[in-house]
Every structure is written in structure tokens, then in C-alpha cells.
Design a protein around this motif. Structure first.
Motif, PDB file in Angstrom:
ATOM      1  N   ARG A  22       0.824  -1.205   0.000  1.00 25.93           N
ATOM      2  CA  ARG A  22       0.000   0.000   0.000  1.00 25.93           C
ATOM      3  C   ARG A  22       0.863   1.263   0.000  1.00 25.93           C
ATOM      4  O   ARG A  22       0.614   2.208  -0.734  1.00 25.93           O
ATOM      5  CB  ARG A  22      -0.897  -0.019   1.244  1.00 25.93           C
ATOM      6  N   LEU A  25       2.688   1.791  -3.390  1.00 21.83           N
ATOM      7  CA  LEU A  25       1.744   2.251  -4.413  1.00 21.83           C
ATOM      8  C   LEU A  25       1.366   3.715  -4.199  1.00 21.83           C
ATOM      9  O   LEU A  25       1.349   4.511  -5.122  1.00 21.83           O
ATOM     10  CB  LEU A  25       0.476   1.386  -4.386  1.00 21.83           C
ATOM     11  N   PHE A  29       2.101   7.100  -6.457  1.00 21.22           N
ATOM     12  CA  PHE A  29       0.960   7.889  -6.918  1.00 21.22           C
ATOM     13  C   PHE A  29       1.124   9.363  -6.551  1.00 21.22           C
ATOM     14  O   PHE A  29       0.903  10.253  -7.375  1.00 21.22           O
ATOM     15  CB  PHE A  29      -0.333   7.337  -6.316  1.00 21.22           C
TER      16      PHE A  29
ATOM     17  N   TRP B  13      -3.438  -5.423  -6.665  1.00 21.59           N
ATOM     18  CA  TRP B  13      -3.068  -4.334  -7.582  1.00 21.59           C
ATOM     19  C   TRP B  13      -1.605  -4.440  -7.962  1.00 21.59           C
ATOM     20  O   TRP B  13      -1.230  -4.171  -9.093  1.00 21.59           O
ATOM     21  CB  TRP B  13      -3.337  -2.969  -6.933  1.00 21.59           C
ATOM     22  N   MET B  14      -0.793  -4.842  -6.994  1.00 18.42           N
ATOM     23  CA  MET B  14       0.654  -4.970  -7.219  1.00 18.42           C
ATOM     24  C   MET B  14       0.960  -5.864  -8.421  1.00 18.42           C
ATOM     25  O   MET B  14       1.929  -5.663  -9.132  1.00 18.42           O
ATOM     26  CB  MET B  14       1.316  -5.578  -5.979  1.00 18.42           C
ATOM     27  N   VAL B  17       1.259  -3.923 -11.637  1.00 20.59           N
ATOM     28  CA  VAL B  17       2.277  -2.880 -11.768  1.00 20.59           C
ATOM     29  C   VAL B  17       3.385  -3.336 -12.722  1.00 20.59           C
ATOM     30  O   VAL B  17       3.760  -4.514 -12.733  1.00 20.59           O
ATOM     31  CB  VAL B  17       2.843  -2.529 -10.367  1.00 20.59           C
ATOM     32  N   LEU B  36       1.898   2.257 -13.931  1.00 21.54           N
ATOM     33  CA  LEU B  36       2.928   2.701 -12.997  1.00 21.54           C
ATOM     34  C   LEU B  36       2.543   2.373 -11.563  1.00 21.54           C
ATOM     35  O   LEU B  36       3.317   1.824 -10.800  1.00 21.54           O
ATOM     36  CB  LEU B  36       3.142   4.214 -13.148  1.00 21.54           C
ATOM     37  N   THR B  37       1.327   2.707 -11.203  1.00 18.70           N
ATOM     38  CA  THR B  37       0.877   2.436  -9.845  1.00 18.70           C
ATOM     39  C   THR B  37      -0.638   2.502  -9.764  1.00 18.70           C
ATOM     40  O   THR B  37      -1.303   2.923 -10.709  1.00 18.70           O
ATOM     41  CB  THR B  37       1.500   3.446  -8.848  1.00 18.70           C
ATOM     42  N   VAL B  38      -1.157   2.064  -8.631  1.00 18.31           N
ATOM     43  CA  VAL B  38      -2.584   2.175  -8.352  1.00 18.31           C
ATOM     44  C   VAL B  38      -2.695   2.889  -7.012  1.00 18.31           C
ATOM     45  O   VAL B  38      -2.053   2.471  -6.047  1.00 18.31           O
ATOM     46  CB  VAL B  38      -3.242   0.785  -8.236  1.00 18.31           C
ATOM     47  N   ASP B  39      -3.459   3.967  -6.968  1.00 21.64           N
ATOM     48  CA  ASP B  39      -3.605   4.666  -5.691  1.00 21.64           C
ATOM     49  C   ASP B  39      -4.444   3.810  -4.754  1.00 21.64           C
ATOM     50  O   ASP B  39      -5.595   3.492  -5.065  1.00 21.64           O
ATOM     51  CB  ASP B  39      -4.280   6.026  -5.921  1.00 21.64           C
ATOM     52  N   PRO B  40      -3.884   3.415  -3.607  1.00 21.88           N
ATOM     53  CA  PRO B  40      -4.631   2.540  -2.706  1.00 21.88           C
ATOM     54  C   PRO B  40      -5.841   3.224  -2.070  1.00 21.88           C
ATOM     55  O   PRO B  40      -6.710   2.551  -1.528  1.00 21.88           O
ATOM     56  CB  PRO B  40      -3.604   2.145  -1.641  1.00 21.88           C
ATOM     57  N   SER B  44      -7.334   4.491  -8.250  1.00 22.44           N
ATOM     58  CA  SER B  44      -7.064   5.064  -9.571  1.00 22.44           C
ATOM     59  C   SER B  44      -5.786   4.497 -10.158  1.00 22.44           C
ATOM     60  O   SER B  44      -4.799   4.301  -9.455  1.00 22.44           O
ATOM     61  CB  SER B  44      -6.935   6.583  -9.463  1.00 22.44           C
ATOM     62  N   VAL B  46      -2.533   4.652 -12.746  1.00 16.32           N
ATOM     63  CA  VAL B  46      -1.691   5.589 -13.469  1.00 16.32           C
ATOM     64  C   VAL B  46      -1.051   4.839 -14.637  1.00 16.32           C
ATOM     65  O   VAL B  46      -0.293   3.893 -14.440  1.00 16.32           O
ATOM     66  CB  VAL B  46      -0.589   6.181 -12.564  1.00 16.32           C
ATOM     67  N   GLN B  84       9.787   3.231 -13.438  1.00 18.41           N
ATOM     68  CA  GLN B  84       9.882   3.503 -12.009  1.00 18.41           C
ATOM     69  C   GLN B  84      10.735   4.716 -11.681  1.00 18.41           C
ATOM     70  O   GLN B  84      10.636   5.266 -10.589  1.00 18.41           O
ATOM     71  CB  GLN B  84      10.394   2.260 -11.259  1.00 18.41           C
TER      72      GLN B  84
END
Lengths: 94, 97
Positions: A22, A25, A29, B13-14, B17, B36-40, B44, B46, B84
Motif C-alpha cells: 500500500r 503504491l 501515486f 493491484w501490485m 504494476v 505505474l501504480t494504483v492509488d490505494p 485510480s 496511473v 519507475q
């Protein structure tokens, strides 16, 4: 927004791993949002409405975006808040 | 893949990535890019698209609008590295130990 822990079945051993994921991530973000500050972004909203603005910031829960020079069909709004629920996606070229 | 994307959680979600994904969101809108990432917090995504001139375009798809996410391919080492390091400021290291 979303519950802090994905599910009740998350056991004690898995929790630190989940929390680590978490944080990784979230950090990425936030850095990404930071890099968009003062850049032109295009928002795609419901019903295929597209608006352009200069990105400012987001609140911590990602409920609103603060933008400047929002180009709306009825004119340019100097400063504005956009409800995230109204947004489908937004794009920024860097 | 699924329609309850916001409920997946960080570990799921990881898995997405650094992969090239196809995301369905909004009315028959479809987009592709490197995740790139997922806002936890908001779920959302990216998505990053590298351009030939070395620049990149960043697309954020709001978690509430996501209908489907499909993995297309994995990134090779170079793409992962590029992805990254895109948003890391030159002198700051990530907080991750």
C-alpha cells in the motif's frame, strides 16, 4: 473511499506485506501527482465531456482536484475544484 | 478481468504494476499503457505511455470508473527501470528500505 484493509480475512502475517504494498503504491501515486503540478491536463468526464485546465493539487482522499484556468464551454474559470466522481480520466503530457 | 476493481486491495493491484494493460472505463472508452501504480485510496490507475522523443504521457483513470483491466504484456527490465524512475526527483530516494 476504500476500506483501509482489503478484507476481513487478511491475517496478521499478511498485514505488514499488504501495508508495505500500500505504501509503495501510494508513494508512487503522490509523486506522480506532484509531477503534474502546474501542468496542462485534459479531463475526460462523463458524457464524453473534455475540459482542459492547469493541474494544481488533489485532496488526500482524492475527492477533489484543484485546478486553474479551467476551460469550460461557457468560458474560462480562473480557479476551480473538480469533483473526482465526475471525472473518468485525465491526461498530462510531460 | 473484473468489475470490482476498487475492492481488490494492494496485493492484487501490485500484480498489475509494470505491466502493459488495457483499461475499460466510461462509455466504451478503452486505453492502453504501462501501469505505474494504483492509488490505494481511490483505486485510480496511473498509465504511462512513452513517446519517441523521450517524453511520456501520463493518464490517470479514476478507480470508480474502471470496468475492466486486462494485462497485455510484462515490461522488460529497461522499461521497468524507465517507468519507475520517471517521477523520482533526482536527489531523493524512495522511502522504501
Amino acid at each position: 473511499s476504500i476500506a483501509t484493509s482489503a478484507s476481513s480475512e487478511t491475517n496478521a502475517e499478511q498485514l505488514p506485506i499488504e501495508q508495505h504494498a500500500r505504501s509503495v503504491l501510494r508513494e508512487t501515486f503522490l509523486r506522480c501527482l506532484l509531477s503534474m503540478t502546474n501542468k496542462k491536463v485534459q479531463f475526460l468526464m462523463h458524457e464524453r465531456v473534455k475540459v482542459e485546465a492547469t493541474f494544481g493539487a488533489s485532496d488526500i482522499d482524492v475527492l477533489n482536484f484543484q485546478v486553474s484556468d479551467l476551460h469550460t464551454p461557457i468560458g474560462v474559470q480562473k480557479e476551480a475544484l473538480i469533483r473526482c466522481q465526475d471525472v473518468i480520466s485525465f491526461t498530462c503530457d510531460s | 478481468m473484473q468489475c470490482d476493481w476498487p475492492l481488490l486491495g494492494p496485493l492484487q493491484w501490485m500484480r498489475y504494476v509494470n505491466k502493459q494493460v488495457k483499461v475499460k472505463a466510461g462509455k466504451d472508452e478503452e486505453r492502453r499503457g504501462w501501469l505505474l501504480t494504483v492509488d490505494p485510496v481511490s483505486a485510480s490507475l496511473v498509465l504511462v505511455d512513452f513517446k519517441e522523443d523521450g517524453g511520456a504521457s501520463v493518464q490517470v483513470v479514476m478507480g470508480h470508473a474502471v470496468e475492466e483491466v486486462e494485462v497485455l504484456q510484462e515490461a522488460d527490465e529497461e522499461t521497468t527501470q524507465r517507468l519507475q524512475s520517471s517521477f523520482l526527483p533526482a536527489k531523493t530516494r524512495r522511502l522504501d528500505p
